[in-house]
Design an enzyme around this catalytic site. Sequence first.
Site, PDB file in Angstrom:
ATOM      1  N   ALA A 148      33.697  43.886  39.211  1.00  0.00           N
ATOM      2  CA  ALA A 148      34.901  43.578  39.981  1.00  0.00           C
ATOM      3  C   ALA A 148      35.782  42.564  39.243  1.00  0.00           C
ATOM      4  O   ALA A 148      37.008  42.705  39.198  1.00  0.00           O
ATOM      5  CB  ALA A 148      34.516  43.040  41.358  1.00  0.00           C
ATOM      6  N   TYR A 149      35.150  41.570  38.662  1.00  0.00           N
ATOM      7  CA  TYR A 149      35.878  40.526  37.932  1.00  0.00           C
ATOM      8  C   TYR A 149      36.531  41.101  36.667  1.00  0.00           C
ATOM      9  O   TYR A 149      37.722  40.887  36.420  1.00  0.00           O
ATOM     10  CB  TYR A 149      34.902  39.414  37.571  1.00  0.00           C
ATOM     11  CG  TYR A 149      35.495  38.220  36.861  1.00  0.00           C
ATOM     12  CD1 TYR A 149      36.362  37.362  37.522  1.00  0.00           C
ATOM     13  CD2 TYR A 149      35.150  37.922  35.549  1.00  0.00           C
ATOM     14  CE1 TYR A 149      36.887  36.240  36.888  1.00  0.00           C
ATOM     15  CE2 TYR A 149      35.661  36.804  34.906  1.00  0.00           C
ATOM     16  CZ  TYR A 149      36.528  35.973  35.580  1.00  0.00           C
ATOM     17  OH  TYR A 149      37.046  34.867  34.947  1.00  0.00           O
ATOM     18  N   ALA A 150      35.754  41.840  35.899  1.00  0.00           N
ATOM     19  CA  ALA A 150      36.264  42.416  34.655  1.00  0.00           C
ATOM     20  C   ALA A 150      37.405  43.375  34.924  1.00  0.00           C
ATOM     21  O   ALA A 150      38.417  43.389  34.205  1.00  0.00           O
ATOM     22  CB  ALA A 150      35.135  43.130  33.912  1.00  0.00           C
ATOM     23  N   LYS A 194      40.505  41.372  35.797  1.00  0.00           N
ATOM     24  CA  LYS A 194      41.025  40.665  34.620  1.00  0.00           C
ATOM     25  C   LYS A 194      41.742  41.620  33.667  1.00  0.00           C
ATOM     26  O   LYS A 194      42.793  41.286  33.098  1.00  0.00           O
ATOM     27  CB  LYS A 194      39.884  39.951  33.883  1.00  0.00           C
ATOM     28  CG  LYS A 194      39.403  38.679  34.562  1.00  0.00           C
ATOM     29  CD  LYS A 194      40.511  37.657  34.702  1.00  0.00           C
ATOM     30  CE  LYS A 194      40.020  36.300  35.136  1.00  0.00           C
ATOM     31  NZ  LYS A 194      41.148  35.412  35.514  1.00  0.00           N
TER      32      LYS A 194
END
Length: 251
Positions: free
Chosen positions: A153-155, A158
């Site tokens: 989710a973070y990648a 980003k």
Amino acid sequence: MAKLQDKVVIITGGAGGIGSGMAKAMVKEGAIVTIVDLNEVAGKEMEKELQAFSPQSMFLQADLMDRENLGQIIKTVVDKYGSLDVLVNNAHASKQITIEETTQADLDLSFGTGFYPTFYLMQAALPYLKESKGNIINFASGAGLEGHETQAAYAAAKEAIRGLSRVAANEWGRFGINVNIISPLANSLGVQAWAKAQPEYYESVKSKIPMGRFGDVENDIGRVAVFLASEDSQYITGQTIMVDGGSIMLH
């Protein structure tokens, strides 16, 4: 004259970590900084610290997941100071879990605190940045560039921010607006907690950093943010700047 003398700056997630490091570096170069954060206690403490160098700087409490009120952040700052020179989209929250375990709520948290605020704050700031020929600094991560496990989710958020930043650099260069991205590796409070919890893993990661250390949030990450916010970077746009001690060397 200081590099950012009287420049009006907004930094999201500015009450701690990399955000506070950038805020401190910028006020020491003459900037008037508004830190935006959900954490009222930390925000007010940081406000005091910033005002020792820049009395006009302030803390603004806001929930970045409250999409309807993101434009109000920009309006509040412009109403108070009369202009906006630099927007720094730093805030981001996410959970570290595998793709298999990732839920819609996990995606909503990452995109809701990272990508969507970045997008809508950029959109709301555009008229004022056109006037100032200002700068936008967004944030990427090695998690997205290298695809770190448990960071789906973070990648994804980003990398979406990186894509958005390149489009904005192309669309807004004609207005004299620079849009760049920092991908940091910093000795933040989160990293310090991780070092205590998993010292062997921490040392393993640190040993692979060519410069042999994690970056300082103010003196390493903050100083690059000062550069990107200043006239010194006026011919740089659409770039991902790796401020990570050489951990990832882009081709």
